[in-house]
Scaffold this motif. Structure first.
Motif, short mmCIF file in Angstrom:
data_model
loop_
_atom_site.label_atom_id
_atom_site.label_comp_id
_atom_site.label_asym_id
_atom_site.label_seq_id
_atom_site.Cartn_x
_atom_site.Cartn_y
_atom_site.Cartn_z
N GLY A 1 1.03 -1.05 0.06
CA GLY A 1 -0.18 0.10 0.00
C GLY A 1 0.92 1.07 0.07
O GLY A 1 1.94 1.35 0.59
N CYS A 2 0.39 2.19 -0.76
CA CYS A 2 0.93 3.62 -0.39
C CYS A 2 0.02 4.71 -0.16
O CYS A 2 -1.18 4.90 -0.93
CB CYS A 2 1.59 4.00 -2.17
N ALA A 3 0.30 5.51 0.62
CA ALA A 3 -0.58 6.61 1.03
C ALA A 3 0.41 8.10 0.82
O ALA A 3 1.39 8.10 1.23
CB ALA A 3 -1.02 6.48 2.61
N SER A 4 -0.49 9.07 0.34
CA SER A 4 0.10 10.42 0.11
C SER A 4 -0.89 11.25 0.57
O SER A 4 -2.05 11.22 0.36
CB SER A 4 0.50 10.61 -1.55
N ARG B 1 -2.30 -0.75 -3.28
CA ARG B 1 -3.27 -0.08 -3.02
C ARG B 1 -3.02 1.53 -2.89
O ARG B 1 -1.93 1.56 -2.28
CB ARG B 1 -4.30 -0.47 -1.81
N PHE B 2 -3.66 2.45 -3.22
CA PHE B 2 -3.47 3.87 -2.95
C PHE B 2 -4.38 4.33 -1.95
O PHE B 2 -5.67 4.12 -2.05
CB PHE B 2 -3.21 4.51 -4.35
N PHE B 3 -4.06 5.18 -1.23
CA PHE B 3 -4.91 6.13 -0.17
C PHE B 3 -4.44 7.37 -0.22
O PHE B 3 -3.32 7.85 0.28
CB PHE B 3 -4.62 5.58 1.37
N ILE B 4 -5.28 8.50 -0.80
CA ILE B 4 -4.82 9.80 -1.06
C ILE B 4 -5.78 10.74 -0.17
O ILE B 4 -6.74 10.52 -0.21
CB ILE B 4 -4.72 10.05 -2.38
N THR B 5 -5.00 11.69 0.45
CA THR B 5 -5.84 12.71 1.25
C THR B 5 -5.28 14.24 0.57
O THR B 5 -4.20 14.28 0.30
CB THR B 5 -5.92 12.71 2.58
N VAL C 1 -7.81 2.78 -5.38
CA VAL C 1 -7.33 4.15 -4.84
C VAL C 1 -8.67 4.38 -3.92
O VAL C 1 -9.70 4.61 -4.50
CB VAL C 1 -6.95 5.00 -5.75
N SER C 2 -8.23 5.11 -2.78
CA SER C 2 -9.22 5.88 -2.26
C SER C 2 -8.69 7.32 -1.94
O SER C 2 -7.60 7.56 -1.47
CB SER C 2 -9.26 5.09 -0.69
N PHE C 3 -9.60 8.19 -2.43
CA PHE C 3 -9.15 9.61 -2.53
C PHE C 3 -9.93 10.26 -1.50
O PHE C 3 -11.44 10.42 -1.64
CB PHE C 3 -9.19 10.30 -3.87
N ASN C 4 -9.59 10.73 -0.43
CA ASN C 4 -10.51 11.39 0.64
C ASN C 4 -9.99 12.81 0.77
O ASN C 4 -8.89 13.26 1.00
CB ASN C 4 -9.86 10.61 2.00
N ALA D 1 -5.00 6.37 7.20
CA ALA D 1 -4.13 5.44 6.18
C ALA D 1 -3.71 4.08 7.04
O ALA D 1 -4.03 3.08 6.41
CB ALA D 1 -3.03 6.23 5.57
N LEU D 2 -3.22 4.26 8.02
CA LEU D 2 -2.99 3.15 8.85
C LEU D 2 -4.20 2.17 9.10
O LEU D 2 -4.19 0.92 8.96
CB LEU D 2 -2.34 3.53 10.41
N ARG D 3 -5.10 2.70 9.50
CA ARG D 3 -6.39 1.88 9.77
C ARG D 3 -6.89 1.25 8.50
O ARG D 3 -7.32 -0.08 8.50
CB ARG D 3 -7.38 2.82 10.27
#
Length: 233
Positions: free
Chosen positions: A120-123, A176-180, A205-208, A226-228
């Motif tokens: 996973g990658c979060a930005s 997986r991507f998690f973007i805020t 991808v989840s864009f929040n 993102a950790l959750r």
């Protein structure tokens, strides 16, 4: 050279079984920013995660045209050191990368360059269009920094451009991507564009986004989410 690194390790279980989260700092921060301005240590404890926070100065996580090879350090040397020092696993399903602003760019670059390395990658409030950012810089000092990173002509090579890296990948290869991003952040439009590009590619991808600016309040909430998203069962 000597450099700094902050590491949070879980106090239960075997380290080889712990998820490893590489958490990257922003342009004006250093490796202490995350632990000083957020509750990331508490969030990591709740998830049983090891968090590795390296130091890269103002390098944009690049193998610089005129400078040090910070991308190689973060993406290759650092995981090897963490496996040696702490016994952390190199398996993809145990590794994640995240970052804010400049570090968000670095996290996305790592994930798109080495997609088999991360689950996973979060930005968070990421710089996603580095070439455009460099082109519109007027301040001579900052322009000099970008010339050291990209070269005198300020041209973003394919290995630097997130858009070029994404174009090379198939959806099945990607983590997986998690973007805020805050809706009042100057970087919000380019984050919208990049999230849309990931969706068009077929990436998970989840864009929040919510009202907010380029602030630690937003990044504290972001890293917890993102950790959750990645680690809670």
């Amino acid at each position: 050279m000597n450099t700094s690194l902050e590491v949070v390790l879980p106090d239960e279980g075997k380290l080889k079984d712990a998820p490893a989260v590489y958490l990257l700092h922003g342009l004006s921060d250093n490796c202490t920013g995350w632990s000083r301005y957020t509750a990331v240590e508490r969030y990591a404890r709740d998830c049983g995660a090891a968090v590795i926070m390296p130091e890269v100065q103002r390098s944009f996580y690049a193998d610089m045209a005129m400078g040090l090879r910070y991308f190689t350090y973060v993406s290759r040397e650092l995981p090897q050191l963490c496996a040696h020092f702490f016994g952390l696993s190199g398996r993809r399903e145990k590794n994640y990368i995240m970052g804010l602003s400049m570090g968000g760019y670095g996290a996305l670059k790592c994930a798109l360059t080495n997609p088999k390395q991360y689950a996973g990658c979060a930005s968070f409030s990421a710089v996603t269009e580095i070439e455009a950012r460099a082109a519109r810089v007027d301040d001579q000092l900052i322009r000099g920094e970008f010339q050291a990173i990209l070269g005198p002509g300020l041209k973003a090579a394919p290995e630097v451009s997130l858009q070029a890296l994404l174009a090379k990948r198939k959806a099945a290869q990607l983590p997986r991507f998690f973007i805020t991003c805050g809706e009042q952040d100057a970087l919000y439009p380019e984050n919208c564009r990049f999230a849309q590009a990931l969706e068009k590619k077929g990436a998970a991808v989840s864009f929040n986004h919510w009202p907010g600016d380029h602030t630690w309040e937003l990044w504290d909430r972001s890293v917890e989410l993102a950790l959750r998203a990645f680690l809670e069962k």
